[in-house]
Every structure is written in structure tokens, then in C-alpha cells.
Write a protein that holds these residues in place. Structure first.
Motif, short mmCIF file in Angstrom:
data_model
loop_
_atom_site.label_atom_id
_atom_site.label_comp_id
_atom_site.label_asym_id
_atom_site.label_seq_id
_atom_site.Cartn_x
_atom_site.Cartn_y
_atom_site.Cartn_z
N ASN A 92 1.03 -0.93 -0.40
CA ASN A 92 -0.07 -0.64 0.31
C ASN A 92 0.98 0.64 0.05
OD1 ASN A 92 -1.95 -1.42 0.06
ND2 ASN A 92 -2.72 -1.35 2.10
N GLU A 93 2.37 1.32 0.37
CA GLU A 93 2.72 2.42 1.34
C GLU A 93 3.60 2.95 -0.58
OE1 GLU A 93 5.65 5.47 3.39
OE2 GLU A 93 3.73 4.76 3.36
N TYR A 94 4.37 1.20 -1.02
CA TYR A 94 4.85 1.55 -1.91
C TYR A 94 3.94 1.70 -3.51
CZ TYR A 94 7.52 -0.34 -5.94
OH TYR A 94 7.89 -0.43 -7.44
N PHE A 95 2.84 1.19 -3.71
CA PHE A 95 2.38 1.58 -4.52
C PHE A 95 1.40 3.64 -4.46
CE2 PHE A 95 2.02 -2.20 -5.53
CZ PHE A 95 2.22 -2.72 -7.03
N LYS B 143 6.80 20.84 14.32
CA LYS B 143 7.82 22.34 13.14
C LYS B 143 8.63 21.90 11.95
CE LYS B 143 7.79 24.76 17.85
NZ LYS B 143 8.66 25.75 18.19
N VAL B 144 8.73 20.77 11.54
CA VAL B 144 9.30 20.06 10.11
C VAL B 144 8.55 20.55 9.06
CG1 VAL B 144 10.30 17.92 8.98
CG2 VAL B 144 10.85 18.63 11.47
N ASN B 145 8.68 20.73 8.57
CA ASN B 145 8.80 21.57 7.25
C ASN B 145 8.31 20.82 5.53
OD1 ASN B 145 6.82 22.24 4.23
ND2 ASN B 145 7.65 24.36 3.93
N TRP B 146 7.64 19.80 6.08
CA TRP B 146 8.44 18.33 5.21
C TRP B 146 8.37 18.43 3.81
CZ3 TRP B 146 11.17 15.03 8.05
CH2 TRP B 146 10.61 14.83 8.79
N ASN B 147 7.33 19.69 3.28
CA ASN B 147 6.77 19.43 2.41
C ASN B 147 8.44 20.96 1.72
OD1 ASN B 147 4.83 18.00 1.45
ND2 ASN B 147 3.95 19.00 2.93
N SER B 148 9.05 21.48 2.15
CA SER B 148 10.09 22.12 1.68
C SER B 148 10.84 21.81 0.78
CB SER B 148 10.47 23.14 3.04
OG SER B 148 11.58 23.52 2.55
N HIS C 184 9.85 5.17 4.94
CA HIS C 184 8.97 5.68 4.74
C HIS C 184 9.01 6.21 5.89
CE1 HIS C 184 6.90 0.99 4.02
NE2 HIS C 184 8.38 1.03 3.71
N ARG C 185 7.23 7.23 5.78
CA ARG C 185 6.82 8.60 5.96
C ARG C 185 6.25 8.38 7.60
NH1 ARG C 185 4.23 12.01 1.39
NH2 ARG C 185 5.42 11.42 -0.17
N GLN C 186 7.66 7.92 8.95
CA GLN C 186 7.91 8.08 9.86
C GLN C 186 8.82 8.52 10.27
OE1 GLN C 186 7.72 3.83 8.76
NE2 GLN C 186 6.61 3.69 9.85
N ILE C 187 8.85 8.92 12.34
CA ILE C 187 9.10 9.92 12.14
C ILE C 187 11.44 9.07 12.41
CG2 ILE C 187 10.07 10.80 14.19
CD1 ILE C 187 7.69 12.52 12.88
N ILE C 188 10.28 7.70 12.90
CA ILE C 188 11.94 6.41 13.11
C ILE C 188 11.04 5.53 11.83
CG2 ILE C 188 13.09 5.10 14.10
CD1 ILE C 188 13.43 7.86 15.22
#
Length: 279
Positions: free
Chosen positions: A33-36, A152-157, A105-109
Motif C-alpha cells: 500500500n505504501e509502495y503504490f 515544526k518540520v516542513n516536510w514539503n519544503s 517510510h513516512r515515519q519519524i523513525i
């Protein structure tokens, strides 16, 4: 660290049919699911094309599979030796549809996935891409340990992307040493012309990135500078990785390695990147 080995199922049950691939994906739904969702189109046309490619790449996939598990263990041991970091994550080994080669993956760790059909079986090449992805996880772990406020992290920057890719490239050099410099960017032996061009045109590349930051959307900027499908401006894709490395090395010169790794936790971090781009 847990290695989730989907190759055993894939190789044992493989049939050159789309229905087999669908069954394979259903065995590991969270992974695929993550991959696609983010790394490959999920269409019958794409899967049919992948099946055709498997017929010629299967020996390479098997060789990558044989080589990568001991390399993962060696690289993670090296990260622990240098940075005292261990990885409470899952590492997924998959056969994908010739999309991304590897990603966190879209995780902190973050968990990490390696798509073996897109990887070189050469040990030095595998070591660099494994070290790069674990470098992303290492930066997050060390930043988290330092009290990072992730909200506070702008992940799309694009500034965040520069920092992340620069850090991962730096970590891969620290943990896998003495390879040709281009291997740390391309993970194969095909990047020498790319790196030569980037070095010869570094100031112009930097200037054009700064211009795009002010005029392009984040999606446009990602595609041009960080995606394998970009590179229309200079005829070379992924030049954002080169810029990220330049920026991160500049951070190390100013702050030292330990502070450079966690500098993105500071409230003025984006100003630091802007100042670097303009000077």
C-alpha cells in the motif's frame, strides 16, 4: 531491527501472471500500500511490463537478494560503531514494479524498503544505497534523541529535502569509504559524467535552484531536482542530491558534524539554507 523478507514468497511462487503479483501484494498489504501510494503506479499495464522485465532480470534479483542481507547487517553495525545508533525498525525486501529503488517510510523513525529489481548486485553499489537509506533513519534518530519538535518540520519544503539528502550522502561516505565519489549519488558506476557536470556547473545549478524555489510549486521542484524523471533544465536529473551534499558539507564546516546533523531542529534553519543558496 526486523528484516521482512518477501522474496522467499515471490521466488517460490512466481508465475509470469498479473494475478500472481496481486496475490503477492496481498500477502504484504501494508508494505505494498505504501509502495503504490508513493513510489510506483499500480496499473495492469505497469504490472504486465514488469513481468516481461522479470524474465531477464530474475538472475540479478536473486543475486541482489543473496548479497543484501549480510550487507544490511554490516552497515547497521558500522552505524552503531560510529554513531551508537541502532534501528528499531522493519526493513522490507520486495520485488516491485520498477519504480523507486529504495526509500524510507513516512515515519519519524522510519521503516525502510528496498526494491531489489532496481538495485545493482555489485556489493559496493549495494553498500552505498543501504548506507544512504539508513543514513536518513540515522538523522531522524539522532535528531529525535536531541529533542526535535517534529511538528515544526516542513516536510514539503525543498530546504528540508536538501538537508535530508545531504545528510544521507554524508552518512554513506562515513560508513562506506573509499569508493568513487559518483557512486554515493548514483549507486552504480554510471554517474561519473553526472558528477563531473555538477562540479563544473555548481554555481549555476545553485542559482537555478534558488530561482525555481521562488517560482515553482513544491511538486514541480521535486520532479525537476530530486526525481529520476526530472532534469529538463540541465539535462541531468536529481541534481538536488548534489546541492544537498554541498549544503550539508558547508554545515559541517561551520557547525561540526554533530550539530550539522540536528541543525534542522533550529527555528532559523530555513534562513540558514536561504543564506547558503544566495552566497
Amino acid at each position: 531491527m526486523k528484516i521482512v523478507d518477501t522474496l522467499t514468497y515471490f521466488l517460490k511462487n512466481f508465475k509470469p501472471q498479473i494475478c500472481f503479483l496481486r496475490e503477492y501484494y496481498e500477502e504484504y498489504p501494508d508494505i505494498f500500500n505504501e509502495y503504490f501510494a508513493y513510489h510506483c503506479k499500480d496499473t495492469d499495464e505497469r504490472l504486465a511490463n514488469s513481468i516481461e522485465k522479470y524474465s531477464t532480470t530474475m538472475p540479478t534479483i536473486k543475486q541482489v537478494y543473496k548479497n543484501i542481507i549480510p550487507i544490511i547487517k554490516d552497515i547497521t553495525n558500522e552505524y552503531y560503531r560510529i554513531y551508537q545508533v541502532s534501528f528499531p525498525i522493519e526493513v522490507n525486501l520486495i520485488v516491485g514494479g520498477f519504480g523507486s529503488n529504495a526509500y524510507t517510510h513516512r515515519q519519524i523513525i522510519p521503516n525502510i524498503t528496498f526494491a531489489l529489481e532496481k538495485l545493482s548486485p555489485v556489493p559496493e553499489h549495494l553498500k552505498t544505497i543501504v548506507a544512504h537509506e539508513f543514513g536518513h533513519a540515522t538523522q531522524n534518530i539522532l535528531s529525535n534523541n536531541s529533542g526535535m519538535d517534529w511538528s515544526k518540520v516542513n516536510w514539503n519544503s525543498p530546504f528540508t529535502w536538501l538537508n535530508q539528502e545531504g545528510a544521507a550522502t554524508h552518512f554513506s561516505r562515513r560508513t562506506v569509504s573509499n569508493l568513487h565519489p559518483s557512486v554515493y549519488f548514483h549507486f552504480n558506476d554510471e554517474g561519473q559524467d553526472w558528477l563531473s557536470f555538477a562540479k563544473s556547473n555548481s554555481e549555476n545549478i545553485k542559482l537555478e535552484f534558488a530561482k525555481d524555489f521562488n517560482t515553482a510549486t513544491s511538486i514541480e521542484l521535486f520532479r525537476e531536482w530530486f526525481s529520476i524523471n526530472g532534469g529538463k533544465k540541465f539535462g541531468h536529473s536529481r541534481l538536488g542530491y548534489f546541492l544537498g551534499d554541498l549544503f550539508f558539507q558547508n554545515q559541517i564546516e561551520k557547525l561540526g558534524e554533530a550539530k550539522a546533523i540536528i541543525a534542522w531542529k533550529e527555528s532559523n534553519f530555513e534562513e540558514q539554507v536561504k543564506n547558503w543558496l544566495l552566497h
